[in-house]
Design an enzyme around this catalytic site. Structure first.
Site, short mmCIF file in Angstrom:
data_model
loop_
_atom_site.label_atom_id
_atom_site.label_comp_id
_atom_site.label_asym_id
_atom_site.label_seq_id
_atom_site.Cartn_x
_atom_site.Cartn_y
_atom_site.Cartn_z
N TYR A 165 -20.56 -60.46 -21.99
CA TYR A 165 -19.54 -61.21 -22.71
C TYR A 165 -19.82 -61.28 -24.22
O TYR A 165 -19.34 -62.20 -24.89
CB TYR A 165 -19.40 -62.61 -22.13
CG TYR A 165 -18.55 -62.67 -20.87
CD1 TYR A 165 -17.22 -62.22 -20.87
CD2 TYR A 165 -19.06 -63.18 -19.68
CE1 TYR A 165 -16.44 -62.27 -19.73
CE2 TYR A 165 -18.27 -63.24 -18.53
CZ TYR A 165 -16.96 -62.79 -18.56
OH TYR A 165 -16.17 -62.85 -17.43
N ASN A 218 -11.96 -68.98 -12.82
CA ASN A 218 -10.82 -68.11 -12.49
C ASN A 218 -11.21 -66.89 -11.64
O ASN A 218 -10.51 -65.88 -11.63
CB ASN A 218 -10.05 -67.72 -13.76
CG ASN A 218 -10.89 -66.96 -14.76
OD1 ASN A 218 -12.06 -66.67 -14.51
ND2 ASN A 218 -10.31 -66.62 -15.89
N GLU A 234 -18.58 -51.33 -19.58
CA GLU A 234 -19.01 -52.26 -18.53
C GLU A 234 -19.59 -51.50 -17.34
O GLU A 234 -20.56 -51.95 -16.73
CB GLU A 234 -17.83 -53.16 -18.13
CG GLU A 234 -17.48 -54.15 -19.25
CD GLU A 234 -16.17 -54.90 -19.10
OE1 GLU A 234 -15.87 -55.72 -19.99
OE2 GLU A 234 -15.44 -54.67 -18.11
N HIS A 267 -13.16 -61.04 -12.87
CA HIS A 267 -13.12 -60.36 -14.17
C HIS A 267 -12.59 -58.95 -13.97
O HIS A 267 -12.92 -58.30 -12.98
CB HIS A 267 -14.54 -60.28 -14.76
CG HIS A 267 -14.64 -59.28 -15.89
ND1 HIS A 267 -14.36 -59.62 -17.19
CD2 HIS A 267 -14.94 -57.95 -15.90
CE1 HIS A 267 -14.50 -58.52 -17.96
NE2 HIS A 267 -14.85 -57.52 -17.20
N LYS A 317 -16.49 -63.33 -9.55
CA LYS A 317 -17.40 -64.29 -10.17
C LYS A 317 -18.00 -65.22 -9.10
O LYS A 317 -17.53 -65.25 -7.95
CB LYS A 317 -16.64 -65.06 -11.24
CG LYS A 317 -16.16 -64.17 -12.41
CD LYS A 317 -15.25 -64.95 -13.36
CE LYS A 317 -14.85 -64.12 -14.57
NZ LYS A 317 -13.92 -64.87 -15.45
P1 IDP Z 1 -10.11 -62.33 -19.15
O1 IDP Z 1 -11.18 -62.64 -18.14
O2 IDP Z 1 -8.73 -62.58 -18.60
O3 IDP Z 1 -10.24 -60.94 -19.75
P2 IDP Z 1 -11.19 -63.37 -21.66
O4 IDP Z 1 -10.38 -63.89 -22.80
O5 IDP Z 1 -11.86 -62.05 -21.83
O6 IDP Z 1 -10.26 -63.38 -20.35
O7 IDP Z 1 -12.29 -64.48 -21.32
C1 IDP Z 1 -13.33 -64.18 -20.45
C2 IDP Z 1 -13.54 -65.35 -19.51
O8 IDP Z 1 -13.97 -66.48 -20.28
C3 IDP Z 1 -12.29 -65.83 -18.78
O9 IDP Z 1 -11.99 -65.08 -17.63
C4 IDP Z 1 -12.70 -67.26 -18.43
O10 IDP Z 1 -13.59 -67.28 -17.31
C5 IDP Z 1 -13.49 -67.66 -19.66
N1 IDP Z 1 -12.65 -68.37 -20.63
C6 IDP Z 1 -11.73 -67.84 -21.46
N2 IDP Z 1 -11.13 -68.78 -22.21
C7 IDP Z 1 -11.71 -69.96 -21.82
C8 IDP Z 1 -11.52 -71.34 -22.23
O11 IDP Z 1 -10.70 -71.65 -23.08
N3 IDP Z 1 -12.31 -72.24 -21.59
C9 IDP Z 1 -13.21 -71.92 -20.64
N4 IDP Z 1 -13.42 -70.65 -20.24
C10 IDP Z 1 -12.67 -69.69 -20.81
MG MG Z 2 -11.75 -60.20 -20.96
#
Ligand code: IDP
Ligand code: MG
Length: 148
Positions: free
Chosen positions: A49, A112, A126, A115, A9
């Site tokens: 997303y 974070n 994807e 992805h 990212k």
């Molecule tokens: P993942 O990336 O571990 O698969 P997902 O639940 O698919 O997690 O969420 C996609 C992305 O959305 C996460 O990597 C993070 O960047 C963002 N995200 C998920 N939950 C939150 C939140 O509660 N606050 C802000 N961003 C979030």
């Molecule tokens: Mg995800």
């Protein structure tokens, strides 16, 4: 063989973590089959997303993904979807174990750095979205030193 879609990212790019992240997948023994550096627009990020469009953080997530260039990759190997998720670590860095990418390099869930596809099926979708031109065919010469 199984494939997964991995994206560094914008924060991972800006923080100079590209080599580190690629190195972890490489050293594990996975094969890099596609690699691009690109910047996407909101419509594209929203498509990637789409499953999260009802979430309260969705707009912030789209802002984040379009905020700068990303590195997108296809990695291949036995169990690469689930092992890739283990290398990445839990979504929330407060819960990701040390030794994982998020555990070692991140603090906030909304920053974070990486992805990874959550299933073989979403990996395929994807890949089709991000690599419509297709990917490369090659097999590293070390194959028989990694697979029995
Ligand atoms: P993942 O990336 O571990 O698969 P997902 O639940 O698919 O997690 O969420 C996609 C992305 O959305 C996460 O990597 C993070 O960047 C963002 N995200 C998920 N939950 C939150 C939140 O509660 N606050 C802000 N961003 C979030
Ligand atoms: Mg995800």
């Amino acid at each position: 063989m199984e494939q997964t879609f991995i994206m560094i990212k914008p924060d991972g790019v800006q923080r100079g973590l590209m080599g580190e992240i690629i190195g972890r997948f490489e050293k594990k023994g996975f094969y890099l089959k596609g690699l691009k550096f690109m910047t996407v627009d909101r419509a594209f990020a929203e498509k990637h997303y789409a499953d999260l469009s009802a979430k309260p953080f969705f707009n912030g997530l789209v802002d984040y993904i379009v905020s700068g260039p990303v590195v997108v990759m296809i990695w291949e190997g036995k169990g690469v979807v689930s092992t890739g998720r283990k290398l990445i670590g839990a979504t929330n860095p407060l819960e990701s174990a040390p030794g994982t990418i998020r555990g070692d390099y991140t603090i906030d869930i909304g920053r974070n750095v990486i992805h990874g596809s959550d299933s073989v099926d979403s990996g395929q979708k994807e890949k089709d979205l991000w690599f419509p031109e297709g990917i490369n065919w090659w097999r590293p010469s070390q194959h028989s030193w990694i697979y029995e």
